[in-house]
Design an enzyme around this catalytic site. Structure first.
Site, mmCIF file in Angstrom:
data_model
loop_
_atom_site.group_PDB
_atom_site.id
_atom_site.type_symbol
_atom_site.label_atom_id
_atom_site.label_comp_id
_atom_site.label_asym_id
_atom_site.label_seq_id
_atom_site.Cartn_x
_atom_site.Cartn_y
_atom_site.Cartn_z
ATOM 1 N N SER A 48 0.838 -1.202 0.000
ATOM 2 C CA SER A 48 0.000 0.000 0.000
ATOM 3 C C SER A 48 0.870 1.247 0.000
ATOM 4 O O SER A 48 1.905 1.291 0.676
ATOM 5 C CB SER A 48 -0.903 0.016 1.231
ATOM 6 N N TYR A 86 -1.713 -1.356 9.958
ATOM 7 C CA TYR A 86 -1.899 -1.773 8.558
ATOM 8 C C TYR A 86 -0.612 -1.503 7.764
ATOM 9 O O TYR A 86 -0.104 -2.380 7.060
ATOM 10 C CB TYR A 86 -3.084 -0.989 7.977
HETATM 11 P P1 NAP Z 1 -11.669 -5.712 -0.539
HETATM 12 O O1 NAP Z 1 -12.550 -5.114 -1.555
HETATM 13 O O2 NAP Z 1 -12.046 -5.579 0.901
HETATM 14 O O3 NAP Z 1 -11.443 -7.257 -0.895
HETATM 15 C C1 NAP Z 1 -10.651 -8.039 -0.053
HETATM 16 C C2 NAP Z 1 -10.588 -9.456 -0.568
HETATM 17 O O4 NAP Z 1 -9.750 -10.204 0.340
HETATM 18 C C3 NAP Z 1 -11.919 -10.143 -0.634
HETATM 19 O O5 NAP Z 1 -11.968 -10.933 -1.800
HETATM 20 C C4 NAP Z 1 -11.928 -11.036 0.618
HETATM 21 O O6 NAP Z 1 -12.666 -12.229 0.413
HETATM 22 C C5 NAP Z 1 -10.459 -11.385 0.727
HETATM 23 N N1 NAP Z 1 -10.033 -11.782 2.062
HETATM 24 C C6 NAP Z 1 -10.138 -11.105 3.231
HETATM 25 N N2 NAP Z 1 -9.641 -11.823 4.236
HETATM 26 C C7 NAP Z 1 -9.212 -12.991 3.704
HETATM 27 C C8 NAP Z 1 -8.605 -14.141 4.241
HETATM 28 N N3 NAP Z 1 -8.340 -14.256 5.551
HETATM 29 N N4 NAP Z 1 -8.285 -15.150 3.397
HETATM 30 C C9 NAP Z 1 -8.561 -15.072 2.082
HETATM 31 N N5 NAP Z 1 -9.141 -13.998 1.515
HETATM 32 C C10 NAP Z 1 -9.461 -12.976 2.320
HETATM 33 O O7 NAP Z 1 -10.186 -5.114 -0.625
HETATM 34 P P2 NAP Z 1 -9.383 -4.393 -1.837
HETATM 35 O O8 NAP Z 1 -9.525 -2.932 -1.663
HETATM 36 O O9 NAP Z 1 -9.742 -5.012 -3.124
HETATM 37 O O10 NAP Z 1 -7.895 -4.736 -1.417
HETATM 38 C C11 NAP Z 1 -7.118 -5.743 -2.035
HETATM 39 C C12 NAP Z 1 -5.671 -5.582 -1.591
HETATM 40 O O11 NAP Z 1 -5.175 -4.299 -1.987
HETATM 41 C C13 NAP Z 1 -5.488 -5.658 -0.065
HETATM 42 O O12 NAP Z 1 -4.294 -6.362 0.228
HETATM 43 C C14 NAP Z 1 -5.341 -4.202 0.334
HETATM 44 O O13 NAP Z 1 -4.608 -4.047 1.517
HETATM 45 C C15 NAP Z 1 -4.621 -3.627 -0.874
HETATM 46 N N6 NAP Z 1 -4.808 -2.172 -1.026
HETATM 47 C C16 NAP Z 1 -6.048 -1.652 -1.242
HETATM 48 C C17 NAP Z 1 -6.186 -0.261 -1.373
HETATM 49 C C18 NAP Z 1 -7.515 0.399 -1.596
HETATM 50 O O14 NAP Z 1 -7.588 1.647 -1.515
HETATM 51 N N7 NAP Z 1 -8.581 -0.324 -1.889
HETATM 52 C C19 NAP Z 1 -5.039 0.568 -1.296
HETATM 53 C C20 NAP Z 1 -3.808 -0.026 -1.069
HETATM 54 C C21 NAP Z 1 -3.690 -1.394 -0.949
HETATM 55 P P3 NAP Z 1 -13.955 -12.602 1.317
HETATM 56 O O15 NAP Z 1 -14.992 -11.574 1.036
HETATM 57 O O16 NAP Z 1 -14.329 -13.961 0.866
HETATM 58 O O17 NAP Z 1 -13.470 -12.548 2.738
#
Ligand code: NAP
Length: 244
Positions: A139, A152
């Protein structure tokens, strides 16, 4: 025997992970869409991929559970013949100051964001075929030093550190290991728990004056997973519209 390259995308059921799964499938990879608690969403992703002529299967595994992660790799190998690309995308965010963070919340963030990546990277280092790729979602908040992201950010900084070491440990196998660090991206993880005012402020922070879309991040992962990314190794690529 499947001749396609095979990718595992953790947390592929929604947000950035589902965009990555669909992009890699359209690039010609067979994809295992991992999820922890959203089977319906994961099945919808695999259905969209197969409807578009690609190959995908979904698999439930909590990445914080080492045995479940072994099962995930076994499933990929049984389904498609091996694993070439691991995308560590599963992650959670809890915005809170360090002062407010309980031991339980600290443990949950570390278990999923850091230990989860350790479990999958350990399996990948044992099982990935030569020429493979590991891509870890970090991130850009590490660079922003924003309040409420302390634990985080710490989990993501640890993942970046472990990625760079793994790149060296896999010498001789033509496997690259990199991190991709998105900025604010329009997903449930980003939009939950934030006021409209905060979302507006974060949206305008980048000189491009918009939020990232999951497809912006999927494009970067596609580059690193594909032939054009072969010479990028041991790096963190920030994909954030210029926010930091
Ligand atoms: P999201 O929409 O909340 O999706 C998270 C995904 O992770 C879901 O598919 C969820 O599946 C899965 N997940 C959560 N806990 C899990 C576990 N214990 N085992 C397996 N799967 C799990 O998040 P996102 O925004 O797409 O983020 C994806 C990645 O990008 C993350 O690593 C996040 O830290 C990083 N990121 C995001 C942002 C942002 O602004 N969105 C910025 C920087 C970095 P279930 O629903 O089945 O639990």
């Amino acid at each position: 025997m499947n001749s396609k390259r095979v990718a595992i995308v953790t947390g592929g059921s929604r947000g950035i992970g589902s965009a990555i799964a669909e992009r890699l499938a359209s690039d010609g990879l067979a994809v295992v869409v991992n999820y922890s608690s959203s089977p319906k969403a994961a099945d919808e992703v695999t259905q969209r991929i197969t409807d578009a002529g690609g190959e995908a299967k979904s698999f439930q595994a909590d990445v914080s559970d080492a045995d479940a992660v072994k099962g995930l790799f076994d499933f990929a190998t049984e389904s498609f013949g091996g694993v070439d690309v691991l995308v560590n995308n599963a992650g959670i965010l809890k915005m809170q100051t360090i002062a407010e963070t309980s031991d339980e919340e600290f443990g949950r963030l570390v278990d999923i964001n850091l230990k989860g990546c350790f479990h999958t990277m350990r399996e990948a280092s044992r099982q990935l075929r030569d020429g493979g790729r590991v891509i870890n979602l970090s991130s850009s908040v590490i660079g922003l030093r924003m309040p409420n992201y302390g634990v985080y950010s710490a989990t993501k900084a640890a993942v970046e550190a472990m990625s760079a070491v793994l790149a060296n440990e896999l010498r001789g196998r033509r496997i690259t290991v990199n991190s991709v660090a998105p900025g604010p991206t329009a997903t449930k993880l980003f939009l939950d728990d934030k006021s409209d005012e905060l979302i507006d402020r974060l949206t305008k922070m980048s000189p491009l004056e918009r939020l990232g879309e999951p497809s912006d991040i999927a494009s970067v992962v596609s580059f690193l997973a594909g032939p054009d990314g072969a010479w990028v190794n041991g790096q963190t690529l920030r994909a954030n519209g210029g926010i930091v």
